[in-house]
Design an enzyme around this catalytic site. Sequence first.
Site, PDB file in Angstrom:
ATOM      1  N   CYS A   2      49.672 -23.777  32.735  1.00 43.61           N
ATOM      2  CA  CYS A   2      48.531 -23.428  33.576  1.00 43.61           C
ATOM      3  C   CYS A   2      48.973 -22.267  34.452  1.00 43.61           C
ATOM      4  O   CYS A   2      49.841 -22.424  35.309  1.00 43.61           O
ATOM      5  CB  CYS A   2      48.091 -24.613  34.435  1.00 43.61           C
ATOM      6  SG  CYS A   2      46.678 -24.228  35.507  1.00 43.61           S
ATOM      7  N   GLU A 105      42.769 -20.452  30.135  1.00 46.25           N
ATOM      8  CA  GLU A 105      43.777 -20.255  29.102  1.00 46.25           C
ATOM      9  C   GLU A 105      43.323 -19.095  28.223  1.00 46.25           C
ATOM     10  O   GLU A 105      42.158 -18.684  28.279  1.00 46.25           O
ATOM     11  CB  GLU A 105      43.992 -21.522  28.265  1.00 46.25           C
ATOM     12  CG  GLU A 105      44.729 -22.637  28.977  1.00 46.25           C
ATOM     13  CD  GLU A 105      46.171 -22.302  29.332  1.00 46.25           C
ATOM     14  OE1 GLU A 105      46.652 -21.204  28.961  1.00 46.25           O
ATOM     15  OE2 GLU A 105      46.818 -23.143  29.985  1.00 46.25           O
TER      16      GLU A 105
END
Length: 220
Positions: A2, A105
Amino acid sequence: MCGRFAVTLPPDAMAQLFEAVPANDLPPVPNYNVCPTVQIHTILTDGAARRLTAMRWGFLPHWYKATNGGPLLINARAETIAEKPAFKAACRERRCLIPASGFYEWTKDEDGNRLPWYIQPSGEGPLVFAGVWQDWERDGEAHRTCAIVTCAANDHVSKIHHRMPVILSPEDWAKWLGEDGKGAASLMVPAAEGTLTFHRVDTAVNSNRASGEALIEPID
């Protein structure tokens, strides 16, 4: 992993949701492009009460001689967190909650261009990432720092990326914070299928200088 996320929940709502006492120096919200090394909202416990406080996103082990004294540790892998020298003490003693509205992402097209996706809850409420934290001080400079714990992605998110943050349900917050006995290790698993949804967003978010709600808007 992340490496970027968004947070839109106001601090007073966070304080109410987590039953935490808010600090006076919390970062401004909304922020649709939270990047490493900035101050982020976290919740920890001091044994008597929960505290909503700001921490630097980028864990600094005590042996770093400067904030850039080693690799930037924004994530801690669930599979190795208990053994890694940087994280093993924090995993046992210093865990925190990190609220978010969603996270980003990237995939790549056939030409190698980075294509961003925004991943958010399928239902109501924020995401709550599992985190670990560390106080760091050197030559009069002091920071409270943290990292987001990550695990293998569930089947749905793995279509975009093979890793994802460990996402905690409300019933798990107390256990992760150490308020509800042992067993925090059992929480470091992928989110249940169906709890997250995702969509493509504009490549503007590829820049850490980009801002604004348009960053999370779907594109075709």
